[in-house]
Design an enzyme around this catalytic site. Structure first.
Site, PDB file in Angstrom:
ATOM      1  N   ASP A   1      23.566  -2.088  14.382  1.00 20.78           N
ATOM      2  CA  ASP A   1      24.244  -1.638  13.173  1.00 20.78           C
ATOM      3  C   ASP A   1      25.045  -0.366  13.387  1.00 20.78           C
ATOM      4  O   ASP A   1      26.105  -0.187  12.785  1.00 20.78           O
ATOM      5  CB  ASP A   1      23.247  -1.470  12.019  1.00 20.78           C
ATOM      6  CG  ASP A   1      22.126  -0.492  12.341  1.00 20.78           C
ATOM      7  OD1 ASP A   1      22.003  -0.078  13.507  1.00 20.78           O
ATOM      8  OD2 ASP A   1      21.371  -0.148  11.420  1.00 20.78           O
TER       9      ASP A   1
ATOM     10  N   ASP B   1      15.458  -5.167  18.980  1.00 20.49           N
ATOM     11  CA  ASP B   1      14.651  -4.883  17.790  1.00 20.49           C
ATOM     12  C   ASP B   1      14.750  -5.989  16.739  1.00 20.49           C
ATOM     13  O   ASP B   1      13.897  -6.077  15.858  1.00 20.49           O
ATOM     14  CB  ASP B   1      15.078  -3.559  17.155  1.00 20.49           C
ATOM     15  CG  ASP B   1      14.748  -2.362  18.022  1.00 20.49           C
ATOM     16  OD1 ASP B   1      13.751  -2.432  18.770  1.00 20.49           O
ATOM     17  OD2 ASP B   1      15.486  -1.357  17.967  1.00 20.49           O
TER      18      ASP B   1
ATOM     19  N   ARG C   1      11.485   1.432  16.216  1.00 23.10           N
ATOM     20  CA  ARG C   1      11.398   2.718  15.519  1.00 23.10           C
ATOM     21  C   ARG C   1      11.327   2.538  14.006  1.00 23.10           C
ATOM     22  O   ARG C   1      10.512   3.149  13.330  1.00 23.10           O
ATOM     23  CB  ARG C   1      12.601   3.594  15.902  1.00 23.10           C
ATOM     24  CG  ARG C   1      12.523   5.016  15.364  1.00 23.10           C
ATOM     25  CD  ARG C   1      13.687   5.873  15.835  1.00 23.10           C
ATOM     26  NE  ARG C   1      14.966   5.370  15.364  1.00 23.10           N
ATOM     27  CZ  ARG C   1      15.886   4.794  16.135  1.00 23.10           C
ATOM     28  NH1 ARG C   1      15.657   4.640  17.428  1.00 23.10           N
ATOM     29  NH2 ARG C   1      17.031   4.371  15.635  1.00 23.10           N
TER      30      ARG C   1
ATOM     31  N   ARG D   1     -19.363 -10.547  16.485  1.00 23.57           N
ATOM     32  CA  ARG D   1     -19.244 -11.986  16.735  1.00 23.57           C
ATOM     33  C   ARG D   1     -19.268 -12.323  18.224  1.00 23.57           C
ATOM     34  O   ARG D   1     -19.159 -13.486  18.605  1.00 23.57           O
ATOM     35  CB  ARG D   1     -17.944 -12.519  16.132  1.00 23.57           C
ATOM     36  CG  ARG D   1     -17.929 -12.544  14.626  1.00 23.57           C
ATOM     37  CD  ARG D   1     -16.796 -13.419  14.092  1.00 23.57           C
ATOM     38  NE  ARG D   1     -15.482 -12.996  14.593  1.00 23.57           N
ATOM     39  CZ  ARG D   1     -14.822 -13.610  15.566  1.00 23.57           C
ATOM     40  NH1 ARG D   1     -15.355 -14.645  16.186  1.00 23.57           N
ATOM     41  NH2 ARG D   1     -13.631 -13.184  15.935  1.00 23.57           N
TER      42      ARG D   1
ATOM     43  N   HIS E   1     -13.430  -7.854  24.090  1.00 22.31           N
ATOM     44  CA  HIS E   1     -12.239  -7.013  24.216  1.00 22.31           C
ATOM     45  C   HIS E   1     -11.375  -7.202  22.973  1.00 22.31           C
ATOM     46  O   HIS E   1     -11.554  -8.164  22.217  1.00 22.31           O
ATOM     47  CB  HIS E   1     -11.434  -7.387  25.462  1.00 22.31           C
ATOM     48  CG  HIS E   1     -10.809  -8.740  25.363  1.00 22.31           C
ATOM     49  ND1 HIS E   1     -11.478  -9.892  25.693  1.00 22.31           N
ATOM     50  CD2 HIS E   1      -9.573  -9.123  24.928  1.00 22.31           C
ATOM     51  CE1 HIS E   1     -10.686 -10.928  25.488  1.00 22.31           C
ATOM     52  NE2 HIS E   1      -9.529 -10.497  25.022  1.00 22.31           N
TER      53      HIS E   1
ATOM     54  N   VAL F   1      10.988  -1.282  29.880  1.00 16.78           N
ATOM     55  CA  VAL F   1      10.847  -2.584  30.540  1.00 16.78           C
ATOM     56  C   VAL F   1      11.169  -3.708  29.549  1.00 16.78           C
ATOM     57  O   VAL F   1      11.580  -4.807  29.946  1.00 16.78           O
ATOM     58  CB  VAL F   1       9.424  -2.757  31.116  1.00 16.78           C
ATOM     59  CG1 VAL F   1       8.389  -2.919  30.002  1.00 16.78           C
ATOM     60  CG2 VAL F   1       9.354  -3.947  32.070  1.00 16.78           C
TER      61      VAL F   1
END
Length: 319
Positions: A103, A127, A171, A211, A215, A250
């Site tokens: 934009d 984005d 952002r 449960r 991880h 990256v």
């Protein structure tokens, strides 16, 4: 119209080269001269412009980044800078311009359009935060990059039975975090558009452990707060050990996916067609996989909203 210019501006995104290639080859196919403007609007001001041939865009469809390079230009925000860029185009007889970017880039493009230069914008940003289009060039590749990282991190998270906080770009818009959170099976996704409750995040983590989960993965968009702060908050409030990974730039690089190559090719060719047809002051959006020209003013008047259905689905599947 005989001469068209093309530039990339702002953050790079995979698929921009496919777009440039399409602009050049479609233009030459239609009997036009195509000029590449290097380093975005800075290059426009400084006259870094050269004619591109078919061979100039050979072997680039599979490459990330942009062969035209890119930058952000403070000078072009001034009337003097805009006039300088406009004059450089006129001096070379360039009658239309294609701007590939986000934009911010389109606001620069609109200035030139208001000065009388036909301009078409092509949405390119990882984005995926541009209103009036369902997809922008580079988002699919960045999404796949994030998913690959999540999969790799999950391997070590499983081995060590540990929580990992993964910070991704975004952002002001959380689409990359939101989509990767769903596709990557994250236990929690934090995005700028939705206030998060750390107590609920911790409750979800603890519920998982009860449960039998060994991880957990938390995806956080950079616009929420740094991933390190989220990790620290979890440790201090709940005593849960965790590690933080910031994916950083990256996410912008790498070989574009087939989808981004296709999207870039379609948008680039369509941009040339619109200029030749006399259109200007528009961005090419995509709706239901169809390309639709949208006035810049309509793009600027809206804010891209996240898909709340995807957010709800992600929450319901990560129990």
């Amino acid at each position: 119209m005989k001469k068209i210019g093309v530039l990339t501006s702002g953050g790079d995104s995979p698929g921009m080269n496919a777009t440039i290639r399409a602009v050049v080859r479609r233009g030459i196919y239609m009997g036009l001269d195509i000029y590449g403007i290097y380093y975005g609007f800075s290059g426009l001001i400084n006259g870094n412009i050269e004619k591109l041939e078919i061979g100039s865009v050979g072997d680039i469809i599979h490459r990330g980044g942009t062969i035209l390079h890119t930058s952000r230009s403070e000078e072009f925000k001034t009337e003097m800078g805009q006039q300088k860029g406009f004059d450089n185009l006129k001096e070379l007889g360039i009658e239309g311009l294609i701007v590939i970017g986000g934009d911010g880039s389109f606001k620069g493009a609109e200035k030139l359009s208001q000065m009388g230069l036909p301009v078409i914008g092509v949405p390119g940003t990882i984005d995926n935060d541009i209103p009036e289009t369902e997809m922008s060039i580079g988002f699919d590749t960045a999404l796949n990059t994030v998913i690959e990282a999540i999969d790799r991190i999950r391997d070590t998270a499983t081995s060590h039975e540990r929580i990992f906080v993964i910070e991704v770009m975004g952002r002001d818009c959380g689409n990359l975090a939101l989509w990767s959170g769903l596709a990557g099976g994250a236990e929690s996704v934090l995005i700028p558009e939705i206030d998060y409750d750390m107590e609920k995040v911790i409750e979800r983590l603890k519920h998982g452990y009860k449960r039998g989960k060994k991880h957990s993965i938390i995806i956080v968009a950079e616009g929420v707060k740094p991933g390190a702060e989220i990790g620290k908050e979890i440790k201090e409030r709940a005593g849960l050990d965790n590690r933080v990974t910031v994916l950083g730039h990256v996410q912008r690089g790498g070989t574009p996916t087939a989808y981004d190559r296709m999207l870039g090719s379609r948008l680039g060719a369509k941009a040339v067609d619109l200029l030749v047809a006399g259109e200007s002051d528009k961005m090419i959006g995509m709706r239901d996989y169809k390309l639709v020209p949208v006035q810049f003013k309509d793009v600027f008047s809206k804010i891209e909203e996240p898909d709340y259905d995807i957010y709800e689905l992600s929450q319901s599947l990560s129990i």
